[in-house]
Design an enzyme around this catalytic site. Structure first.
Site, PDB file in Angstrom:
ATOM      1  N   MET A 106       5.180   3.448  -3.752  1.00 26.42           N
ATOM      2  CA  MET A 106       6.355   4.106  -4.339  1.00 26.42           C
ATOM      3  C   MET A 106       6.141   5.618  -4.400  1.00 26.42           C
ATOM      4  SD  MET A 106       8.525   1.837  -4.582  1.00 26.42           S
ATOM      5  CE  MET A 106       9.722   3.063  -5.069  1.00 26.42           C
ATOM      6  N   LEU A 145      10.477   1.158 -13.363  1.00 28.54           N
ATOM      7  CA  LEU A 145       9.398   0.224 -13.692  1.00 28.54           C
ATOM      8  C   LEU A 145       8.070   0.595 -13.038  1.00 28.54           C
ATOM      9  CD1 LEU A 145      11.471  -3.061 -13.657  1.00 28.54           C
ATOM     10  CD2 LEU A 145      10.951  -1.570 -15.576  1.00 28.54           C
ATOM     11  N   ASP A 163      17.457  21.304   1.700  1.00 23.38           N
ATOM     12  CA  ASP A 163      17.838  22.430   0.848  1.00 23.38           C
ATOM     13  C   ASP A 163      17.502  23.769   1.507  1.00 23.38           C
ATOM     14  OD1 ASP A 163      18.733  23.664  -1.597  1.00 23.38           O
ATOM     15  OD2 ASP A 163      16.613  24.072  -1.995  1.00 23.38           O
ATOM     16  N   HIS A 186       4.462   2.384 -12.774  1.00 23.75           N
ATOM     17  CA  HIS A 186       3.431   2.823 -13.717  1.00 23.75           C
ATOM     18  C   HIS A 186       3.074   4.282 -13.465  1.00 23.75           C
ATOM     19  CE1 HIS A 186       2.874  -1.534 -13.411  1.00 23.75           C
ATOM     20  NE2 HIS A 186       2.418  -1.476 -14.657  1.00 23.75           N
TER      21      HIS A 186
END
Lengths: 266, 154
Positions: free
Chosen positions: A113, A75, A128, A77
């Site tokens: 986010m 959700l 990694d 943007h």
């Protein structure tokens, strides 16, 4: 009570319509930590690793990840980020690396986010790059440290009274120190409505030594257009530590500086 | 004795005066001022107002105004009560009560406290009228009133 903004009145997931929200300068800083053996940390810092420059690779991964956040988080943007910076700090006491990401944009929605995704992927890339020499690395403590701009105003982890006991709060010591160096700036009445926030935090590093109220105003005006416009009003009054002063008054780290229109009580 | 209160609740002027004069026989005069919400101000049809303040600084500022009055006149007591929050026309907003041995000091000090409260204490009124909400602008006459005391000082 604060509502979950991604859930609508029927309890279903939806993307929030932000078209009516004001365009403001926003930024967010997040951090993550990755614990590793001291030898692994040493190897990264001395760039003796077989896979090459670990930090440069993780930095690029973090920047790329911030740009791809809306592809990953349902959700979220899609945003036109204006800046993404990813920094690393070796912490021998962890032992391991701390990753910090700051994302900026002028837009209608927050960028925490993006900052969180950036530090997460930078940490995964570190894993990694180093997994051949250390399989016991642990990624953790992914959190938002600071958020600026937008309707809900500025927020920072250190400035907030937390219900979590302080000793378990995984804030880096550098950021904790920074919070004593801050000036708390408060806004009242018409000015509060104009700048769309009750208060914000100004870091003293952004101010000259022997800073005055005028320097604080300059620092605020530089932050965003909304503040610049509000401070064009010369009749604003100012109080330092709750005493009215003029604009030549000195300001020190830890001070509370309040701005407000001429008073109208009685 | 200085009493300062900032509260949303209504006050009772009679009780406040009784509290000042209780068991005292040296007070010759109590002057009090009560400010009320008008239904006309910058616009004619004010239906309510909301008083915002700066908690902490407000109390400190009222305390200092009361202290300056005490330094200027021989006063026995000062009570300042200011309301905050939403008020409607006819509601009392502010009470200033000043006690002294003689009336002149009490009259002047009450006037002085109100003049300074109007220009120094961090309160702001937002008026709600039938034609919309607006923040009340400061009046020049209020700052002129304060200047009068400052000039008298020189």
């Amino acid at each position: 009570m604060t509502k979950l903004t991604h859930i609508d009145s029927k309890g279903q997931a939806h993307m929030v319509d932000v078209s009516g929200k004001a365009l403001t300068a926003r930024s967010a800083t997040a951090c993550a930590s990755i614990k590793m053996r001291p030898e692994t940390l040493e190897m990264i810092m001395t760039e003796r690793h077989a896979k090459g420059d670990v930090l440069a690779t993780a930095r690029i991964a973090g920047i790329q990840a911030a740009k791809r956040t809306s592809d990953l988080i349902p959700l979220c943007h899609p945003l036109m980020l204006s800046k993404v910076s990813v920094e690393f700090e070796a912490d021998p006491e962890l032992p391991g690396m701390r990753v910090y990401a700051t994302c900026k944009l002028a837009g209608q929605t927050g960028v925490e986010m993006e900052a969180l995704t950036s530090v997460s992927v930078a940490a995964l890339t570190l894993y990694d790059m180093c997994k051949a020499v250390d399989k016991h690395m642990v990624i953790g403590e992914i959190q938002v440290l600071e958020k600026r701009g937008g309707k809900s105003g500025d927020w920072s982890l250190g400035a907030e009274e937390s219900t979590i006991p302080v000793d378990v709060l995984p804030i880096s010591s550098a950021l904790e120190k920074a919070s004593d160096q801050n000036i708390r700036v408060r806004f009242f009445a018409h000015l509060r409505e104009q700048v769309q926030r009750d208060e914000c935090v100004l870091n003293c590093h952004e101010l000259p030594i022997d800073a005055t109220v005028s320097d604080v105003i300059q620092g605020l005006v530089a932050q965003d257009a909304c503040l610049a416009q509000a401070f064009a009003n010369e009749s604003l009054l100012v109080a330092v530590n709750q005493t009215m002063v003029d604009r030549n008054a000195q300001v020190h780290p830890g001070d509370e500086v309040a701005f407000f229109p001429p008073v109208t009580g009685g | 004795m200085i009493r300062i209160r900032v509260q949303p609740e209504v006050f009772n002027a009679g009780q406040e005066i009784d509290a000042i004069t209780h068991a005292r026989s040296d007070i010759g005069a109590v002057v009090n001022f009560i400010g009320y919400v008008r239904d006309f101000n910058e616009r004619p049809d004010v239906v309510a107002l909301t008083l915002e303040h700066y908690p902490g600084m407000t109390e400190q500022s009222l305390q200092e105004i009361a202290k300056s009055a005490q330094e200027r006149w021989p006063l026995e007591a000062i009570t300042i009560i200011h309301r905050i929050g939403r008020l409607t026309p006819g509601d009392p907003i502010v009470l200033v009560a000043v006690a002294s041995a003689h009336r002149q000091a009490a009259f002047d000090a009450c006037n002085f406290v109100m003049d300074y409260l109007k220009t120094q204490a961090p309160f702001w009124k937002k008026e709600h009228s039938r034609s919309g909400d607006y923040w009340v602008a400061a009046r020049h006459s209020d700052s002129d009133a304060v200047r009068r005391w400052e000039n008298a000082n020189e």
